[in-house]
Design a protein around this motif. Structure first.
Motif, mmCIF file in Angstrom:
data_model
loop_
_atom_site.group_PDB
_atom_site.id
_atom_site.type_symbol
_atom_site.label_atom_id
_atom_site.label_comp_id
_atom_site.label_asym_id
_atom_site.label_seq_id
_atom_site.Cartn_x
_atom_site.Cartn_y
_atom_site.Cartn_z
ATOM 1 N N TYR A 65 0.851 -1.191 0.000
ATOM 2 C CA TYR A 65 0.000 0.000 0.000
ATOM 3 C C TYR A 65 0.885 1.239 0.000
ATOM 4 C CZ TYR A 65 -3.231 -3.564 1.640
ATOM 5 O OH TYR A 65 -3.968 -4.710 1.765
ATOM 6 N N ARG A 82 -4.290 4.531 2.757
ATOM 7 C CA ARG A 82 -3.662 5.104 1.563
ATOM 8 C C ARG A 82 -4.623 6.075 0.878
ATOM 9 N NH1 ARG A 82 -2.374 0.816 -2.707
ATOM 10 N NH2 ARG A 82 -4.632 0.947 -2.863
ATOM 11 N N GLU A 83 -5.879 5.703 0.737
ATOM 12 C CA GLU A 83 -6.863 6.567 0.084
ATOM 13 C C GLU A 83 -7.142 7.818 0.917
ATOM 14 O OE1 GLU A 83 -7.615 6.058 -3.075
ATOM 15 O OE2 GLU A 83 -6.283 4.341 -2.839
ATOM 16 N N ARG A 86 -4.250 10.050 0.225
ATOM 17 C CA ARG A 86 -4.325 10.549 -1.147
ATOM 18 C C ARG A 86 -5.352 11.684 -1.253
ATOM 19 N NH1 ARG A 86 -5.029 5.983 -4.959
ATOM 20 N NH2 ARG A 86 -2.767 6.002 -5.010
ATOM 21 N N ASP A 87 -6.468 11.543 -0.541
ATOM 22 C CA ASP A 87 -7.539 12.548 -0.598
ATOM 23 C C ASP A 87 -7.210 13.822 0.171
ATOM 24 O OD1 ASP A 87 -8.994 10.781 -2.152
ATOM 25 O OD2 ASP A 87 -10.293 10.120 -0.497
#
Length: 159
Positions: A65, A82-83, A86-87
């Protein structure tokens, strides 16, 4: 980080590199400090920046990840973390680019021990030692000093 060059180093600042093989990167100046994990390119020594906020503990990330953000590899314990990063990386990135906050308050960039951290408000601060962490958390003036000095300290870091 300085770019690779071929042939001899032309800059007179590096004149004392005589005898070194051609093609090496330029040497940093005396005032420069290298970024943490400059060899591996992995941020926070591979620890998950989201876990500090969500789990309130230091958790090593997993290479399964990863994302690249601002030229560094960031590792996470899950796809969800991870998301989240990223956001909204600004929510999870550590203060002072992950350098020891107590040292930044003294005008220096010092590598950290990823297990030594504090969350003050919503900001993640990292430290080299437990003593640095204790001193920073107990003395609110150090945070103001670090915020004031960070611009100067960040310019001294070799990238």
């Amino acid at each position: 980080m300085a770019a690779m060059v071929s042939g001899a180093l032309a800059d007179p600042v590096f004149a004392d590199t005589a005898g070194l093989p051609a093609g090496l990167p330029e040497l940093p100046s005396l005032g420069e400090v290298m970024q943490p994990s400059s060899i591996s390119g992995v941020a926070l020594h591979g620890y998950d920046p989201v876990a500090y906020q969500v789990e309130r503990r230091a958790v090593a990330g997993n290479s399964a990840y990863e994302i690249v953000h601002n030229g560094a590899v960031w590792r996470f314990v899950s796809a969800a973390n991870r998301e989240a990063f990223r956001d909204a990386p600004e929510v999870y990135e550590p203060a002072f680019a992950g350098f020891d906050a107590s040292a930044v308050a003294q005008g220096r960039a010092v590598d950290i021990d990823p297990s030594q951290f504090a969350i003050v408000g919503s900001r993640l601060f990292l430290f080299r030692t437990q003593e640095n962490r204790r001193r920073f958390v107990e003395n609110t003036a150090l945070m103001k000093m670090a915020d004031t000095l960070w611009s100067d300290v960040s310019r001294s870091i070799a990238r």
